[in-house]
Motif scaffolding. Sequence first.
Motif, PDB file in Angstrom:
ATOM      1  N   GLY A  50      62.706  37.437  61.251  1.00  0.00           N
ATOM      2  CA  GLY A  50      62.784  36.026  61.606  1.00  0.00           C
ATOM      3  C   GLY A  50      63.804  35.242  60.805  1.00  0.00           C
ATOM      4  O   GLY A  50      63.589  34.083  60.480  1.00  0.00           O
ATOM      5  N   LEU A  51      64.924  35.868  60.507  1.00  0.00           N
ATOM      6  CA  LEU A  51      65.953  35.236  59.688  1.00  0.00           C
ATOM      7  C   LEU A  51      66.450  33.917  60.271  1.00  0.00           C
ATOM      8  O   LEU A  51      66.626  32.945  59.540  1.00  0.00           O
ATOM      9  CB  LEU A  51      67.119  36.212  59.505  1.00  0.00           C
ATOM     10  CG  LEU A  51      68.204  35.829  58.529  1.00  0.00           C
ATOM     11  CD1 LEU A  51      67.633  35.685  57.129  1.00  0.00           C
ATOM     12  CD2 LEU A  51      69.304  36.864  58.547  1.00  0.00           C
ATOM     13  N   ALA A  52      66.657  33.856  61.567  1.00  0.00           N
ATOM     14  CA  ALA A  52      67.191  32.639  62.193  1.00  0.00           C
ATOM     15  C   ALA A  52      66.262  31.441  62.005  1.00  0.00           C
ATOM     16  O   ALA A  52      66.719  30.306  61.884  1.00  0.00           O
ATOM     17  CB  ALA A  52      67.469  32.873  63.670  1.00  0.00           C
ATOM     18  N   ALA A  53      64.960  31.669  61.951  1.00  0.00           N
ATOM     19  CA  ALA A  53      64.005  30.563  61.772  1.00  0.00           C
ATOM     20  C   ALA A  53      64.124  29.928  60.394  1.00  0.00           C
ATOM     21  O   ALA A  53      63.782  28.766  60.208  1.00  0.00           O
ATOM     22  CB  ALA A  53      62.589  31.061  61.995  1.00  0.00           C
ATOM     23  N   LEU A  54      64.636  30.678  59.426  1.00  0.00           N
ATOM     24  CA  LEU A  54      64.770  30.150  58.072  1.00  0.00           C
ATOM     25  C   LEU A  54      65.901  29.142  57.945  1.00  0.00           C
ATOM     26  O   LEU A  54      65.992  28.433  56.959  1.00  0.00           O
ATOM     27  CB  LEU A  54      64.981  31.301  57.085  1.00  0.00           C
ATOM     28  CG  LEU A  54      63.813  32.282  57.003  1.00  0.00           C
ATOM     29  CD1 LEU A  54      64.183  33.472  56.130  1.00  0.00           C
ATOM     30  CD2 LEU A  54      62.567  31.599  56.478  1.00  0.00           C
ATOM     31  N   LEU A  55      66.759  29.081  58.957  1.00  0.00           N
ATOM     32  CA  LEU A  55      67.867  28.125  58.941  1.00  0.00           C
ATOM     33  C   LEU A  55      67.398  26.685  58.862  1.00  0.00           C
ATOM     34  O   LEU A  55      68.094  25.824  58.345  1.00  0.00           O
ATOM     35  CB  LEU A  55      68.712  28.271  60.205  1.00  0.00           C
ATOM     36  CG  LEU A  55      69.682  29.425  60.222  1.00  0.00           C
ATOM     37  CD1 LEU A  55      70.315  29.540  61.590  1.00  0.00           C
ATOM     38  CD2 LEU A  55      70.739  29.242  59.164  1.00  0.00           C
ATOM     39  N   VAL A  88      69.980  43.225  48.234  1.00  0.00           N
ATOM     40  CA  VAL A  88      70.069  42.171  49.247  1.00  0.00           C
ATOM     41  C   VAL A  88      70.493  40.899  48.538  1.00  0.00           C
ATOM     42  O   VAL A  88      69.899  40.509  47.537  1.00  0.00           O
ATOM     43  CB  VAL A  88      68.722  41.947  49.974  1.00  0.00           C
ATOM     44  CG1 VAL A  88      68.805  40.757  50.911  1.00  0.00           C
ATOM     45  CG2 VAL A  88      68.300  43.194  50.721  1.00  0.00           C
ATOM     46  N   GLU A  89      71.535  40.278  49.043  1.00  0.00           N
ATOM     47  CA  GLU A  89      72.026  39.024  48.474  1.00  0.00           C
ATOM     48  C   GLU A  89      72.014  37.970  49.577  1.00  0.00           C
ATOM     49  O   GLU A  89      72.489  38.224  50.687  1.00  0.00           O
ATOM     50  CB  GLU A  89      73.447  39.215  47.963  1.00  0.00           C
ATOM     51  CG  GLU A  89      74.024  38.032  47.239  1.00  0.00           C
ATOM     52  CD  GLU A  89      75.407  38.342  46.709  1.00  0.00           C
ATOM     53  OE1 GLU A  89      76.348  37.622  47.110  1.00  0.00           O
ATOM     54  OE2 GLU A  89      75.551  39.298  45.928  1.00  0.00           O
ATOM     55  N   VAL A  90      71.474  36.812  49.282  1.00  0.00           N
ATOM     56  CA  VAL A  90      71.380  35.734  50.265  1.00  0.00           C
ATOM     57  C   VAL A  90      72.130  34.522  49.734  1.00  0.00           C
ATOM     58  O   VAL A  90      71.917  34.106  48.593  1.00  0.00           O
ATOM     59  CB  VAL A  90      69.910  35.358  50.547  1.00  0.00           C
ATOM     60  CG1 VAL A  90      69.818  34.198  51.517  1.00  0.00           C
ATOM     61  CG2 VAL A  90      69.148  36.560  51.068  1.00  0.00           C
ATOM     62  N   GLN A  91      72.998  33.974  50.571  1.00  0.00           N
ATOM     63  CA  GLN A  91      73.717  32.758  50.222  1.00  0.00           C
ATOM     64  C   GLN A  91      73.475  31.734  51.321  1.00  0.00           C
ATOM     65  O   GLN A  91      73.681  32.029  52.495  1.00  0.00           O
ATOM     66  CB  GLN A  91      75.208  33.019  50.089  1.00  0.00           C
ATOM     67  CG  GLN A  91      75.566  33.949  48.950  1.00  0.00           C
ATOM     68  CD  GLN A  91      77.042  34.268  48.931  1.00  0.00           C
ATOM     69  OE1 GLN A  91      77.685  34.317  49.965  1.00  0.00           O
ATOM     70  NE2 GLN A  91      77.572  34.482  47.748  1.00  0.00           N
ATOM     71  N   ALA A  92      73.044  30.573  50.923  1.00  0.00           N
ATOM     72  CA  ALA A  92      72.850  29.485  51.869  1.00  0.00           C
ATOM     73  C   ALA A  92      74.032  28.544  51.721  1.00  0.00           C
ATOM     74  O   ALA A  92      74.266  28.005  50.643  1.00  0.00           O
ATOM     75  CB  ALA A  92      71.549  28.762  51.584  1.00  0.00           C
ATOM     76  N   ALA A  93      74.795  28.391  52.796  1.00  0.00           N
ATOM     77  CA  ALA A  93      75.979  27.531  52.771  1.00  0.00           C
ATOM     78  C   ALA A  93      75.900  26.557  53.937  1.00  0.00           C
ATOM     79  O   ALA A  93      76.113  26.940  55.082  1.00  0.00           O
ATOM     80  CB  ALA A  93      77.249  28.371  52.870  1.00  0.00           C
ATOM     81  N   GLU A  94      75.562  25.311  53.622  1.00  0.00           N
ATOM     82  CA  GLU A  94      75.407  24.254  54.618  1.00  0.00           C
ATOM     83  C   GLU A  94      74.468  24.698  55.736  1.00  0.00           C
ATOM     84  O   GLU A  94      73.294  24.895  55.513  1.00  0.00           O
ATOM     85  CB  GLU A  94      76.773  23.803  55.133  1.00  0.00           C
ATOM     86  CG  GLU A  94      77.623  23.181  54.041  1.00  0.00           C
ATOM     87  CD  GLU A  94      79.010  22.824  54.496  1.00  0.00           C
ATOM     88  OE1 GLU A  94      79.270  22.822  55.712  1.00  0.00           O
ATOM     89  OE2 GLU A  94      79.829  22.546  53.614  1.00  0.00           O
ATOM     90  N   LEU A  97      73.296  30.838  56.884  1.00  0.00           N
ATOM     91  CA  LEU A  97      72.635  31.717  55.942  1.00  0.00           C
ATOM     92  C   LEU A  97      73.392  33.041  56.011  1.00  0.00           C
ATOM     93  O   LEU A  97      73.505  33.634  57.082  1.00  0.00           O
ATOM     94  CB  LEU A  97      71.181  31.901  56.371  1.00  0.00           C
ATOM     95  CG  LEU A  97      70.151  32.284  55.329  1.00  0.00           C
ATOM     96  CD1 LEU A  97      70.165  31.315  54.157  1.00  0.00           C
ATOM     97  CD2 LEU A  97      68.776  32.308  55.947  1.00  0.00           C
ATOM     98  N   VAL A  98      73.949  33.474  54.883  1.00  0.00           N
ATOM     99  CA  VAL A  98      74.731  34.706  54.843  1.00  0.00           C
ATOM    100  C   VAL A  98      73.945  35.736  54.037  1.00  0.00           C
ATOM    101  O   VAL A  98      73.606  35.500  52.872  1.00  0.00           O
ATOM    102  CB  VAL A  98      76.122  34.471  54.210  1.00  0.00           C
ATOM    103  CG1 VAL A  98      76.921  35.761  54.174  1.00  0.00           C
ATOM    104  CG2 VAL A  98      76.870  33.381  54.961  1.00  0.00           C
ATOM    105  N   VAL A  99      73.654  36.877  54.668  1.00  0.00           N
ATOM    106  CA  VAL A  99      72.882  37.927  54.027  1.00  0.00           C
ATOM    107  C   VAL A  99      73.772  39.158  53.895  1.00  0.00           C
ATOM    108  O   VAL A  99      74.287  39.670  54.885  1.00  0.00           O
ATOM    109  CB  VAL A  99      71.617  38.269  54.846  1.00  0.00           C
ATOM    110  CG1 VAL A  99      70.843  39.396  54.197  1.00  0.00           C
ATOM    111  CG2 VAL A  99      70.742  37.042  55.005  1.00  0.00           C
ATOM    112  N   THR A 100      73.948  39.617  52.654  1.00  0.00           N
ATOM    113  CA  THR A 100      74.715  40.826  52.387  1.00  0.00           C
ATOM    114  C   THR A 100      73.730  41.908  51.962  1.00  0.00           C
ATOM    115  O   THR A 100      72.923  41.694  51.053  1.00  0.00           O
ATOM    116  CB  THR A 100      75.759  40.584  51.286  1.00  0.00           C
ATOM    117  OG1 THR A 100      76.605  39.506  51.692  1.00  0.00           O
ATOM    118  CG2 THR A 100      76.597  41.821  51.042  1.00  0.00           C
TER     119      THR A 100
END
Length: 119
Positions: A50-55, A88-94, A97-100
């Motif tokens: 559910g990654l998109a819901a976290l936006l 897992v690295e998560v960056q929230a930019a505006e 949500l970018v997940v590496t």
Amino acid sequence: MDSRLDYPFTVDRRGRTATTDKSDHLQDMIHAVLFTRPGERVNRPDFGCGLAALLFQPNTTVLAGETRLQVMSALQRWLATAITVERVEVQAAEERLVVTIEYIRLDTGQRVTDTFQAG
């Protein structure tokens, strides 16, 4: 050649069901886990992350940490026979949500780093 159905489902230029190689198929499976909302699949209601819901959550370091744990847990649960998640690295930019994800493919032993974006 080891070909598998491509995701999302498409038709190739010959009018046949599109296929892909094993590497791309693995990325497709990771994408499916990340972007499927739990409850979305009828026969597997607990599948997904559910990654998109976290936006739509407040953009904080707490959200990034929670997302990291959620992503790692979902990948380990659903793809443990295909990959070993290393990082897992998560960056929230505006509004994104970018997940590496850094993982090891169990079939080849190859270390792979992929980036996925929501938003």
